[in-house]
Design an enzyme around this catalytic site. Structure first.
Site, PDB file in Angstrom:
ATOM      1  N   LYS A 154       0.885  -1.180   0.000  1.00  0.00           N
ATOM      2  CA  LYS A 154       0.000   0.000   0.000  1.00  0.00           C
ATOM      3  C   LYS A 154       0.914   1.219   0.000  1.00  0.00           C
ATOM      4  O   LYS A 154       2.047   1.145   0.479  1.00  0.00           O
ATOM      5  CB  LYS A 154      -0.821   0.040   1.286  1.00  0.00           C
ATOM      6  CG  LYS A 154      -1.882  -1.035   1.407  1.00  0.00           C
ATOM      7  CD  LYS A 154      -3.243  -0.457   1.053  1.00  0.00           C
ATOM      8  CE  LYS A 154      -4.339  -1.471   1.212  1.00  0.00           C
ATOM      9  NZ  LYS A 154      -4.622  -1.768   2.606  1.00  0.00           N
ATOM     10  N   HIS A 194       1.709   6.706   3.027  1.00  0.00           N
ATOM     11  CA  HIS A 194       1.011   7.984   2.845  1.00  0.00           C
ATOM     12  C   HIS A 194       1.447   9.040   3.842  1.00  0.00           C
ATOM     13  O   HIS A 194       2.301   8.803   4.701  1.00  0.00           O
ATOM     14  CB  HIS A 194      -0.502   7.786   2.821  1.00  0.00           C
ATOM     15  CG  HIS A 194      -1.064   7.220   4.078  1.00  0.00           C
ATOM     16  ND1 HIS A 194      -1.061   7.925   5.258  1.00  0.00           N
ATOM     17  CD2 HIS A 194      -1.641   6.015   4.335  1.00  0.00           C
ATOM     18  CE1 HIS A 194      -1.631   7.174   6.187  1.00  0.00           C
ATOM     19  NE2 HIS A 194      -1.979   6.017   5.657  1.00  0.00           N
ATOM     20  N   HIS A 201       1.631   8.378   7.519  1.00  0.00           N
ATOM     21  CA  HIS A 201       2.808   7.620   7.954  1.00  0.00           C
ATOM     22  C   HIS A 201       4.015   8.542   8.060  1.00  0.00           C
ATOM     23  O   HIS A 201       4.902   8.325   8.869  1.00  0.00           O
ATOM     24  CB  HIS A 201       3.113   6.481   6.978  1.00  0.00           C
ATOM     25  CG  HIS A 201       2.043   5.421   6.931  1.00  0.00           C
ATOM     26  ND1 HIS A 201       1.443   5.027   5.781  1.00  0.00           N
ATOM     27  CD2 HIS A 201       1.468   4.699   7.924  1.00  0.00           C
ATOM     28  CE1 HIS A 201       0.534   4.095   6.043  1.00  0.00           C
ATOM     29  NE2 HIS A 201       0.529   3.891   7.350  1.00  0.00           N
TER      30      HIS A 201
END
Ligand code: ARG
Length: 566
Positions: free
Chosen positions: A125, A128, A131
């Site tokens: 994933k 982003h 994070h």
């Protein structure tokens, strides 16, 4: 001798109070004009049966000035102390210069272990912006605790387990293209994962297939495990590229998968304590007395979940590291999750779980078009970092500055600007991402602080081989020098404040104020200009030298590197 301690000692002697009580009572006056340290006499009024202003007056009369204190005023119920400025500047600058990069450091954490868990992206994933927030805060906290002498370990609790991996494997088997994936791993994996969800809407049997794959994965089946590992390795390469850019390192990447075989024990321990109750076929810990939802430990199909893995992780960390503190830097949407698991551990009777602390942070708002979206709708962090570096480079070129290594300088400033933004306010506040604010060389920003450092270093370079090591610092006394040196003295305090509250912004605010005071100082106290007397010059240079060291140390605690010129 520390000025504050000196005053505390004098007051202790005079009042007969306990040192600790005096130390707790003294405060910094709201305005520097009122003095450097104040002692409120109100608590003494009860004991002495006298009005506080009278007590203040009597105490002031008994206190004479000495080499550290030049004046004591009684104002209302307060005793206001004024430091001897020359002595203060002399003591502080000498101490700071001889400590060098150790100025502000302490060993209060000696022998104590702090785990800081942060970043923790999910494999396959995108990494982003949330994070990144976690990474900025966690990385800074780890550095702050280290600076205070703690034994610190940085942990990355990768999201690498869970039913979504069954879906990803199913999607890969159907539509995966190895070549495309290896070119742009996360983006491609995300694409097939999204497609899985779309197609599953009309073909519910896909969900069953995914469940089977996850079951296989849990059972250690060779092919599915190999695929899972393949996705994980590809993702880690991507994540590590970002960590390298940020200068972030972890001591462990043990993610959720690592705990997958450590959960049976947790389930058994909780069961033995009589904590598990059945709810719709699932095993949960009831927390209704706290008015919060139950903590689900085992799903109805017997699968364990996020919470169970977290409990297993905490137990493992306790056994492996015997931590004093185990800090989780995770966004506020997960505050409830941490409350639940901490409560479960408490009810299990795990005394050590008191050391678990949740450190939340707010949301990041991205103003629509401002972000480049090479990858469609998702904002990829690497793109954001690169964009910041590019924009910085443009600014430097437009400013007409001629730095030797513009790429390295732009990188340090561009990345510093982003980290600074995340550490600028109390972490629970939401952030609006704005290039203008972030790269405003005159505002509260990393470039502004870094410019202050570069400016100081250029003054020192200009000074060449002038030897200021034995400068007579009493020649540097001025209002602006005094304000600056007082800030210099406050570095250690800012770091301890930051650790106490797990709020790196105390260090951020500190260094920004230091640079502001520094700018003012060198504007009103000329240094290398002609006409400045040689001895005064030396005294001012010594201050510049001490300040540069502290700006560098403080920025380093935020994960920001300095540049020598910009
Ligand atoms: N991987 C999670 C996410 O991206 C964050 C993990 C937080 N840490 C934990 N111990 N649960 O949302």
């Amino acid at each position: 001798m520390d000025f504050k301690e000196h005053i505390i000692e004098k007051l202790t002697e005079l009042t007969g109070l306990q040192t600790a009580d005096v130390a707790k009572a003294v405060e910094t006056p709201p305005d520097e004009k009122l003095g450097d340290l104040a002692f409120p006499c109100f608590p003494l009024a009860r004991v002495l049966r006298k009005a506080p202003p009278l007590i203040a007056k009597e105490l002031a009369a008994q206190l004479s000035s000495d080499e550290l204190i030049c004046r004591v005023d009684a104002v209302g119920g307060y005793l206001n102390f004024f430091y001897n400025r020359a002595a203060f500047i002399e003591n502080t600058v000498k101490a700071a210069r001889s400590a060098g990069e150790d100025w502000g450091r302490s060993d209060i954490g000696k022998g104590r272990t702090v785990l800081v868990e942060y970043s923790s992206p999910n494999i396959a994933k995108p990494f982003h912006i949330g994070h990144l927030f976690s990474t900025a805060v966690g990385n800074s906290l780890a550095k702050i605790y280290k600076f205070l002498g703690y034994n610190v370990l940085s942990l990355n609790h990768l999201g690498d387990w869970g039913t979504q991996f069954g879906k990803l494997i199913s999607a890969y088997k159907r539509w995966g293209d190895r070549e495309l994936i290896e070119k742009d791993p996360i983006n491609e994996l995300l694409k097939i994962y999204v497609r899985f969800h779309e197609e599953a809407e009309t073909q519910p049997e896909l969900e069953d297939e995914a469940r089977e794959y996850f079951k296989k994965l849990e059972d250690g089946d060779g092919e599915t495990t190999a695929l899972w590992k393949y996705f994980k390795d590809l993702s880690l390469v991507e994540f590590k590229r970002v960590y390298d850019m940020l200068g972030v390192e972890f001591d462990s990447y043990n993610g959720e998968a690592f705990y997958s075989d450590k959960m049976d024990e947790v389930v058994e321990l909780l069961r033995a304590k009589g904590l598990l109750v059945e709810s719709d076929g699932a095993q949960v810990v009831d927390l209704s007395d706290l008015n919060i939802p139950p903590c689900i430990i085992l799903k109805s199909d017997g699968a364990t979940i996020y919470a169970t893995r977290d409990i297993a992780a905490a137990l493992y960390r306790h056994r492996t590291y015997n931590f004093d503190k185990n800090i989780y830097v995770v966004g506020l949407p997960q505050a409830l999750h941490f409350r639940q698991i901490f409560e479960v551990m408490k009810r299990a009777g795990w005394e050590w779980s008191k050391g678990c602390e949740y450190v939340g942070f707010g949301l990041v708002k991205l103003p629509g078009k401002a972000m480049s979206t090479r990858h469609g709708d998702v904002v990829f962090l690497e793109d954001v970092l690169n964009e910041s570096i590019e924009k910085t480079k443009e600014i430097i070129i437009n400013n007409g500055s001629s730095v030797d290594d513009i790429d390295d300088v732009s990188k340090k400033i561009g990345i510093g600007a982003i980290l600074y933004t995340f550490l600028k306010n109390s972490r629970e506040k939401d952030i609006v991402f704005s290039w203008d604010t972030m790269l405003d060389f005159d505002g509260d920003s990393a470039p502004y602080c870094m410019y202050g450092y570069a400016r100081g270093r250029s003054i020192l370079r200009k000074a060449g081989d002038i030897d200021y090591s034995n400068a007579d610092l009493s020649l540097a006394v001025s209002d602006d020098a005094y304000t600056l040196v007082k800030l210099l003295n406050g570095f250690g305090g800012a770091v301890t404040d930051a650790a106490e509250r797990n709020e790196p912004f105390y260090v951020n605010r500190y260094v920004t104020n230091l640079v502001k005071a520094f700018n003012k100082f060198y504007n009103t106290n000329p240094i290398m200009k002609s006409g400045v007397d040689e001895e005064t010059k030396k005294a001012r240079l010594a201050i510049v030298d001490a300040v540069c060291t502290v700006i560098k140390s403080a920025l380093a605690l935020l994960g920001i590197s300095v540049v020598e010129s910009m």
